[in-house]
Scaffold this motif. Structure first.
Motif, PDB file in Angstrom:
ATOM      1  N   ARG A   1      -2.166   4.554  -4.553  1.00 53.63           N
ATOM      2  CA  ARG A   1      -2.933   5.754  -4.893  1.00 53.63           C
ATOM      3  C   ARG A   1      -1.965   6.848  -5.333  1.00 53.63           C
ATOM      4  O   ARG A   1      -0.936   7.083  -4.683  1.00 53.63           O
ATOM      5  CB  ARG A   1      -3.754   6.233  -3.696  1.00 53.63           C
ATOM      6  CG  ARG A   1      -4.624   7.449  -4.000  1.00 53.63           C
ATOM      7  CD  ARG A   1      -5.429   7.876  -2.779  1.00 53.63           C
ATOM      8  NE  ARG A   1      -6.342   8.968  -3.109  1.00 53.63           N
ATOM      9  CZ  ARG A   1      -6.002  10.260  -3.075  1.00 53.63           C
ATOM     10  NH1 ARG A   1      -4.769  10.620  -2.734  1.00 53.63           N
ATOM     11  NH2 ARG A   1      -6.901  11.181  -3.380  1.00 53.63           N
TER      12      ARG A   1
ATOM     13  N   GLU B   1       0.849  -1.182   0.000  1.00 51.03           N
ATOM     14  CA  GLU B   1       0.000   0.000   0.000  1.00 51.03           C
ATOM     15  C   GLU B   1       0.887   1.236   0.000  1.00 51.03           C
ATOM     16  O   GLU B   1       1.904   1.276   0.692  1.00 51.03           O
ATOM     17  CB  GLU B   1      -0.907   0.044   1.245  1.00 51.03           C
ATOM     18  CG  GLU B   1      -2.017  -0.979   1.247  1.00 51.03           C
ATOM     19  CD  GLU B   1      -2.989  -0.768   2.398  1.00 51.03           C
ATOM     20  OE1 GLU B   1      -2.940   0.312   3.031  1.00 51.03           O
ATOM     21  OE2 GLU B   1      -3.789  -1.676   2.661  1.00 51.03           O
TER      22      GLU B   1
ATOM     23  N   THR C   1      -2.205  -2.032  -3.484  1.00 51.86           N
ATOM     24  CA  THR C   1      -3.083  -0.909  -3.802  1.00 51.86           C
ATOM     25  C   THR C   1      -2.279   0.377  -3.685  1.00 51.86           C
ATOM     26  O   THR C   1      -1.736   0.684  -2.614  1.00 51.86           O
ATOM     27  CB  THR C   1      -4.292  -0.868  -2.849  1.00 51.86           C
ATOM     28  OG1 THR C   1      -5.011  -2.098  -2.968  1.00 51.86           O
ATOM     29  CG2 THR C   1      -5.218   0.296  -3.198  1.00 51.86           C
TER      30      THR C   1
ATOM     31  N   ASP D   1       0.704   5.788  -0.861  1.00 49.01           N
ATOM     32  CA  ASP D   1       0.051   7.014  -1.325  1.00 49.01           C
ATOM     33  C   ASP D   1       1.154   7.896  -1.892  1.00 49.01           C
ATOM     34  O   ASP D   1       2.046   8.327  -1.158  1.00 49.01           O
ATOM     35  CB  ASP D   1      -0.658   7.711  -0.153  1.00 49.01           C
ATOM     36  CG  ASP D   1      -1.761   8.642  -0.625  1.00 49.01           C
ATOM     37  OD1 ASP D   1      -1.573   9.265  -1.680  1.00 49.01           O
ATOM     38  OD2 ASP D   1      -2.788   8.755   0.059  1.00 49.01           O
TER      39      ASP D   1
ATOM     40  N   GLU E   1     -10.536   8.731  -9.235  1.00 48.75           N
ATOM     41  CA  GLU E   1     -11.380   8.981  -8.071  1.00 48.75           C
ATOM     42  C   GLU E   1     -12.327  10.163  -8.252  1.00 48.75           C
ATOM     43  O   GLU E   1     -13.391  10.199  -7.633  1.00 48.75           O
ATOM     44  CB  GLU E   1     -10.507   9.198  -6.839  1.00 48.75           C
ATOM     45  CG  GLU E   1      -9.723   7.948  -6.445  1.00 48.75           C
ATOM     46  CD  GLU E   1      -8.864   8.172  -5.225  1.00 48.75           C
ATOM     47  OE1 GLU E   1      -8.964   9.259  -4.609  1.00 48.75           O
ATOM     48  OE2 GLU E   1      -8.089   7.261  -4.884  1.00 48.75           O
TER      49      GLU E   1
ATOM     50  N   THR F   1      -6.214   5.474  -8.431  1.00 45.66           N
ATOM     51  CA  THR F   1      -5.839   4.334  -7.598  1.00 45.66           C
ATOM     52  C   THR F   1      -5.669   3.100  -8.476  1.00 45.66           C
ATOM     53  O   THR F   1      -6.540   2.780  -9.297  1.00 45.66           O
ATOM     54  CB  THR F   1      -6.893   4.053  -6.513  1.00 45.66           C
ATOM     55  OG1 THR F   1      -6.938   5.171  -5.613  1.00 45.66           O
ATOM     56  CG2 THR F   1      -6.545   2.802  -5.715  1.00 45.66           C
TER      57      THR F   1
END
Length: 411
Positions: A99, A72, A97, A74, A128, A137
């Motif tokens: 973003r 994960e 995942t 960001d 998004e 994402t």
């Protein structure tokens, strides 16, 4: 004779960071560009779990052919188009995942041709807010590969992102391109992939990328040819002489062809094995020129065009309307502020000879290339200022100091 040390190429540094992250082993990048865009790219890699070690003159990247080390992340892409377009493709090869978001300026720039192609390859992703734009994402589970069709008429970066991804897929890629702008940038990508051990073949409009991954290497970053255009233009405009070492006959970057435009206008150009020299002759002729393949240098030519003896018409540059700003209109607006007659069309701009006014504030639109280009015009229009001079940090944080030194050297 001023010799100008131009920082490393933004385009090459971004590609090299992707390739180093994807390669098997540790890659050393020599003289990478250190600017807001490339620091943002490197920071994005770190957020994805890659190790990036930095010294003043080199960056070392531990490659991970299997993709990001974290599941994960960001990632904030700042203003960087290469960061915003290349890193989601790199992340798609991993498992997790991820973003991605960007500045307001970058959020406005189109992403859909690339994300549509990734979806066609089975990548699960979602925009998004606005379809075809950041934030984005990616729910990555590796990429099988296969055949895909791409429209790269707005930006060659879409094709580069897929080409770079190809060796990380299980089957490789066959990318059929329906339209393509800025072809020399694709040639940079293909040459750099070869340096990292991957050879792409071409069958008409289809690029065939084999699977198998990349090998780590030591890679030297050549000076930025787009940035060099401001210094070459300064020589042509003032009748001075400027030499840029590191950009010669073997240079990867197509934007070095800007010196051929200056030659057509009357400047003397000498390209050696490892350097290029431009000397102004006291003459700048008008011309009509297609700049589709070197469109990043369009603002450079537009800024010196009023000093030509005849009209300067620049054609086939529609893609400059979706850069950091609408560069065609930004150039037109600032030329009009300088009192110069100018007309624009969907993909062209025509500039009449004139005497630009002094003491004018240039509207930068937050675009580094607008500021650097009109700094050249300021060599013969005293008192030019900028509403956002600091936006040059995107590609050349020390530009104003370096250009002031050149101004002094040229007298």
């Amino acid at each position: 004779m001023p010799v100008v040390d131009i920082p490393g190429s933004k385009s090459i540094t971004a590609r090299a960071l992707f390739l180093a992250a994807a390669a098997d082993g540790v890659t050393t990048l020599v003289r990478p560009l250190r600017s807001d865009d490339t620091e943002g790219f490197a920071e994005g890699l770190v957020r994805l779990g890659y190790r990036v070690g930095r010294t003043p003159d080199t960056w070392q990247v531990d490659g991970r052919p299997e993709g990001p080390a974290v599941t994960e992340a960001d990632v904030y892409c700042r203003d960087g188009a290469t960061t915003a377009r290349f890193l989601p493709a790199l992340a798609a090869a991993g498992h997790g995942t991820y973003r991605f978001d960007a500045s307001e300026q970058m959020r406005r720039r189109p992403l859909l041709p690339l994300t549509r192609a990734l979806r066609d390859l089975g990548v699960k992703l979602r925009h998004e807010e606005k379809e075809g734009h950041h934030p984005l994402t990616v729910e990555a589970a590796g990429v099988e590969g296969g055949e895909v069709t791409l429209d790269a008429g707005l930006s060659s970066q879409y094709l580069t992102a897929l080409l770079l991804l190809g060796p990380l897929t299980r089957q490789g890629l066959r990318i059929t391109v329906t339209d393509l702008v800025s072809v020399p940038y694709v040639e940079i990508t293909l040459a750099m992939m070869r340096a990292f051990g991957v050879r792409v073949s071409r069958e008409g409009d289809t690029f065939v990328v084999p699977p198998g991954g990349y090998r780590a290497t030591t890679y030297a970053i050549e000076p930025d040819a787009s940035t060099a255009s401001y210094f070459f233009a300064a020589a042509a405009l003032t009748g001075g002489e400027v030499t840029v070492p590191g950009l010669g006959e073997g240079a990867l970057q197509g934007d070095l062809a800007f010196v051929d435009v200056l030659r057509r206008m009357g400047a003397h150009v000498e390209t050696g094995a490892d350097r290029t020299t431009v000397r102004g002759t006291g003459e700048l002729r008008g011309l009509t020129v297609n700049m589709r393949d070197i469109s990043d240098t369009m603002p450079t030519l537009a800024a010196i065009a009023p000093y030509a003896s005849g009209p300067v018409r620049i054609e086939d540059v529609a893609n400059t309307r979706v850069k950091e700003c609408d560069r065609l209109e930004a150039c037109a607006e600032n030329l009009r502020r300088l009192g110069v007659a100018v007309e624009t069309g969907p993909d062209w701009i025509e500039i009449q000879p004139g005497t630009p006014a002094s003491g004018v504030e240039i509207k930068s639109y937050g675009d580094h290339r607008i500021v650097m280009s009109f700094a050249v015009a300021g060599l013969r229009a005293p008192g030019i200022s900028f509403d956002d001079p600091g936006c040059v940090r995107k590609t050349f944080p020390g530009f104003h100091e370096e250009f002031a030194a050149l101004r002094a050297a040229l007298g």
